[in-house]
Design an enzyme around this catalytic site. Structure first.
Site, mmCIF file in Angstrom:
data_model
loop_
_atom_site.group_PDB
_atom_site.id
_atom_site.type_symbol
_atom_site.label_atom_id
_atom_site.label_comp_id
_atom_site.label_asym_id
_atom_site.label_seq_id
_atom_site.Cartn_x
_atom_site.Cartn_y
_atom_site.Cartn_z
ATOM 1 N N GLY A 130 -1.904 28.318 27.879
ATOM 2 C CA GLY A 130 -1.914 29.207 29.052
ATOM 3 C C GLY A 130 -2.310 30.618 28.636
ATOM 4 O O GLY A 130 -1.840 31.108 27.613
ATOM 5 N N VAL A 171 -8.662 41.512 16.248
ATOM 6 C CA VAL A 171 -9.082 40.595 15.172
ATOM 7 C C VAL A 171 -10.537 40.884 14.794
ATOM 8 O O VAL A 171 -10.874 41.035 13.613
ATOM 9 C CB VAL A 171 -8.928 39.113 15.637
ATOM 10 C CG1 VAL A 171 -9.631 38.164 14.675
ATOM 11 C CG2 VAL A 171 -7.446 38.746 15.776
ATOM 12 N N VAL A 172 -11.384 40.987 15.808
ATOM 13 C CA VAL A 172 -12.826 41.155 15.544
ATOM 14 C C VAL A 172 -13.080 42.482 14.838
ATOM 15 O O VAL A 172 -13.761 42.538 13.804
ATOM 16 C CB VAL A 172 -13.613 41.079 16.879
ATOM 17 C CG1 VAL A 172 -15.074 41.479 16.675
ATOM 18 C CG2 VAL A 172 -13.518 39.675 17.455
ATOM 19 N N SER A 200 0.019 25.660 20.955
ATOM 20 C CA SER A 200 -1.195 26.061 20.235
ATOM 21 C C SER A 200 -0.879 26.314 18.763
ATOM 22 O O SER A 200 -1.676 25.983 17.871
ATOM 23 C CB SER A 200 -1.776 27.330 20.848
ATOM 24 O OG SER A 200 -1.907 27.159 22.235
ATOM 25 N N ASP A 235 5.905 33.385 28.518
ATOM 26 C CA ASP A 235 7.264 32.817 28.529
ATOM 27 C C ASP A 235 8.209 33.471 27.520
ATOM 28 O O ASP A 235 9.424 33.396 27.676
ATOM 29 C CB ASP A 235 7.210 31.313 28.227
ATOM 30 C CG ASP A 235 6.365 30.551 29.233
ATOM 31 O OD1 ASP A 235 6.161 31.070 30.335
ATOM 32 O OD2 ASP A 235 5.918 29.437 28.901
ATOM 33 N N ARG A 264 17.912 40.002 54.931
ATOM 34 C CA ARG A 264 17.702 38.612 54.506
ATOM 35 C C ARG A 264 18.016 38.419 53.035
ATOM 36 O O ARG A 264 18.071 39.371 52.263
ATOM 37 C CB ARG A 264 16.234 38.240 54.699
ATOM 38 C CG ARG A 264 15.894 37.872 56.118
ATOM 39 C CD ARG A 264 14.392 37.671 56.228
ATOM 40 N NE ARG A 264 14.047 37.169 57.553
ATOM 41 C CZ ARG A 264 12.828 37.242 58.059
ATOM 42 N NH1 ARG A 264 11.843 37.789 57.377
ATOM 43 N NH2 ARG A 264 12.580 36.756 59.261
ATOM 44 N N ARG A 290 30.759 43.262 51.961
ATOM 45 C CA ARG A 290 30.842 44.654 51.492
ATOM 46 C C ARG A 290 29.745 45.526 52.085
ATOM 47 O O ARG A 290 29.697 46.718 51.848
ATOM 48 C CB ARG A 290 30.720 44.700 49.953
ATOM 49 C CG ARG A 290 31.974 44.278 49.202
ATOM 50 C CD ARG A 290 31.905 44.736 47.739
ATOM 51 N NE ARG A 290 30.662 44.364 47.074
ATOM 52 C CZ ARG A 290 30.443 43.202 46.478
ATOM 53 N NH1 ARG A 290 31.400 42.282 46.450
ATOM 54 N NH2 ARG A 290 29.287 42.944 45.901
ATOM 55 N N GLU A 310 11.684 29.033 36.886
ATOM 56 C CA GLU A 310 11.135 27.743 37.338
ATOM 57 C C GLU A 310 11.811 26.549 36.661
ATOM 58 O O GLU A 310 11.850 25.461 37.219
ATOM 59 C CB GLU A 310 9.622 27.693 37.120
ATOM 60 C CG GLU A 310 9.204 27.754 35.662
ATOM 61 C CD GLU A 310 7.687 27.601 35.451
ATOM 62 O OE1 GLU A 310 6.979 27.182 36.367
ATOM 63 O OE2 GLU A 310 7.233 27.908 34.327
ATOM 64 N N ARG A 359 0.420 35.573 35.388
ATOM 65 C CA ARG A 359 -0.407 35.382 34.189
ATOM 66 C C ARG A 359 -1.578 36.356 34.128
ATOM 67 O O ARG A 359 -2.214 36.497 33.079
ATOM 68 C CB ARG A 359 -0.911 33.941 34.139
ATOM 69 C CG ARG A 359 0.176 32.934 33.836
ATOM 70 C CD ARG A 359 -0.026 32.253 32.499
ATOM 71 N NE ARG A 359 -1.217 31.470 32.469
ATOM 72 C CZ ARG A 359 -1.263 30.161 32.712
ATOM 73 N NH1 ARG A 359 -0.151 29.507 33.000
ATOM 74 N NH2 ARG A 359 -2.385 29.506 32.660
HETATM 75 O O1 F6P Z 1 3.372 28.769 29.355
HETATM 76 C C1 F6P Z 1 2.893 29.652 30.313
HETATM 77 C C2 F6P Z 1 3.052 29.081 31.699
HETATM 78 O O2 F6P Z 1 2.544 30.019 32.630
HETATM 79 C C3 F6P Z 1 4.460 28.657 32.080
HETATM 80 O O3 F6P Z 1 5.271 29.734 32.458
HETATM 81 C C4 F6P Z 1 4.168 27.683 33.187
HETATM 82 O O4 F6P Z 1 5.226 26.746 33.310
HETATM 83 C C5 F6P Z 1 2.908 27.005 32.722
HETATM 84 O O5 F6P Z 1 2.285 27.890 31.809
HETATM 85 C C6 F6P Z 1 1.921 26.670 33.813
HETATM 86 O O6 F6P Z 1 0.867 25.987 33.230
HETATM 87 P P1 F6P Z 1 -0.536 25.720 33.926
HETATM 88 O O7 F6P Z 1 -1.281 27.022 33.980
HETATM 89 O O8 F6P Z 1 -1.207 24.737 33.052
HETATM 90 O O9 F6P Z 1 -0.246 25.239 35.317
#
Ligand code: F6P
Length: 322
Positions: free
Chosen positions: A11, A23-24, A105, A128, A163, A212, A223, A255
């Site tokens: 991911g 790196v490069v 990876s 993560d 809510r 309160r 998740e 992401r």
């Molecule tokens: O490992 C990163 C992550 O974004 C997790 O938080 C999530 O569960 C998973 O990848 C989602 O994966 P994909 O992009 O393959 O749906």
């Protein structure tokens, strides 16, 4: 060492681009050639590779995603797939490989080194933050900020309508993003896989808060929490205490986006250190940030050790939620 390769895998996470850049540029500064491998191990198996120059990584330090693209390559788990990847490495004369990615990876990188004698150095990059051997993986801090922005906006509408909002964040089977974004966003409760969820207790606290005079409530749910996902939790809470509830699943927006300063700096430090290690003849290591120092640890530590969340974040969130 004359020529190295670099790839991003699994991911994507915000900060992979500044890491490729580091790196490069470091490698070229040290007189090495750098080959950029496209689409992670898949591109390595297919020979999808191009030489990178200092200007190839211009203008990417602020960009999310990865210019090298990434993939989750199941076929790389087979001996046949690994053999094809090694063929590419040998054909191009790549003498060391830097793998930027999450624990899956890094496992792939480890296999290339142990079973096929290809020197590798891993750089932890995942929103993560579940990789042992580093306090932060590249992308985590940006993802937390992105989730936090969303929580702040949702708080506005939650308060206007009195809510409850249940906000589901990513993290796979770990609660790092939930704990950090939840504490920073003033969540009334944070549900994570590392802590058993008692929904009756959650409801009791929400009810008390309402009595309160709280004008809104936010639950941040990781998740991977075992309570059944945000929609299921919302249904159960509404049924039990009749609190009008809405659900927001933040998903992949966590992401993307421009990496925050700390992720760019982390990426720059880890990327350059990875090159230094390869030049020194080190291999099968992962670079990480531990107590503000760059440290190298055996790459397998990344997944063999379970990285623990700091549960004092949860306790603090509960003190703040009174
Ligand atoms: O490992 C990163 C992550 O974004 C997790 O938080 C999530 O569960 C998973 O990848 C989602 O994966 P994909 O992009 O393959 O749906």
């Amino acid at each position: 060492m004359r020529k190295i390769g670099v790839l991003t895998s699994g991911g994507d996470s915000p900060g992979m681009n500044p890491c490729i850049r580091a790196v490069v540029r470091k490698a070229i500064y040290e007189g090495l050639e750098v080959m950029g491998i496209k689409r992670g191990f898949r591109g390595l198996m297919e020979g999808d590779v191009e030489e990178l120059h200092a200007h190839s990584v211009s203008g990417i330090i602020h960009q999310g995603g990865t210019i090298l693209k990434t993939a989750r390559a199941e076929s790389f788990k087979t001996k046949e797939g690994q053999g094809r990847a090694v063929k590419t490495i040998k054909k191009l004369g790549i003498e060391g490989l830097i793998v930027i990615g999450g624990d899956g990876s890094l496992r792939g990188a480890y296999t290339l080194d142990r079973d096929w004698d290809i020197p590798v150095i891993g750089v932890p990059a995942s929103i993560d933050n579940d990789i042992a051997g580093t306090d932060f993986s590249i992308g985590f801090l940006t993802a937390v900020n992105t989730a936090l922005e969303a929580i702040d906006r949702i708080r506005d509408t939650a308060t206007s309508h009195n809510r409850l909002f249940i906000i589901e964040v990513m993290g796979r089977s770990s609660g790092f993003i939930a704990l950090w974004a939840g504490l920073a966003g003033g969540a009334e409760d944070i549900l994570i896989p590392e802590r058993k969820t008692d929904l009756d207790e959650v409801c009791r606290k929400l009810e008390e808060g309402r009595l309160r005079g709280k004008s809104s409530s936010i639950l941040v749910v990781a998740e991977g929490d075992e309570a059944g996902g945000a929609f299921e939790i919302a249904k159960r809470i509404e049924k039990k205490i009749g609190y009008e509830t809405r659900v927001v699943v933040l998903g992949h927006l966590q992401r993307g986006g421009s990496p925050v300063a700390l992720d760019r700096i982390l990426a720059t430090k880890l990327g350059t250190s990875a090159v230094e290690l390869l030049i020194k003849g080190e291999r099968r290591k992962m670079v990480g940030l531990i107590s503000n120092q760059i440290k190298a640890s055996p790459i397998e530590y990344a997944w063999k050790e379970k990285k623990k969340v700091d549960l004092s974040f949860y306790d603090l969130s509960q003190v703040m939620a009174i």
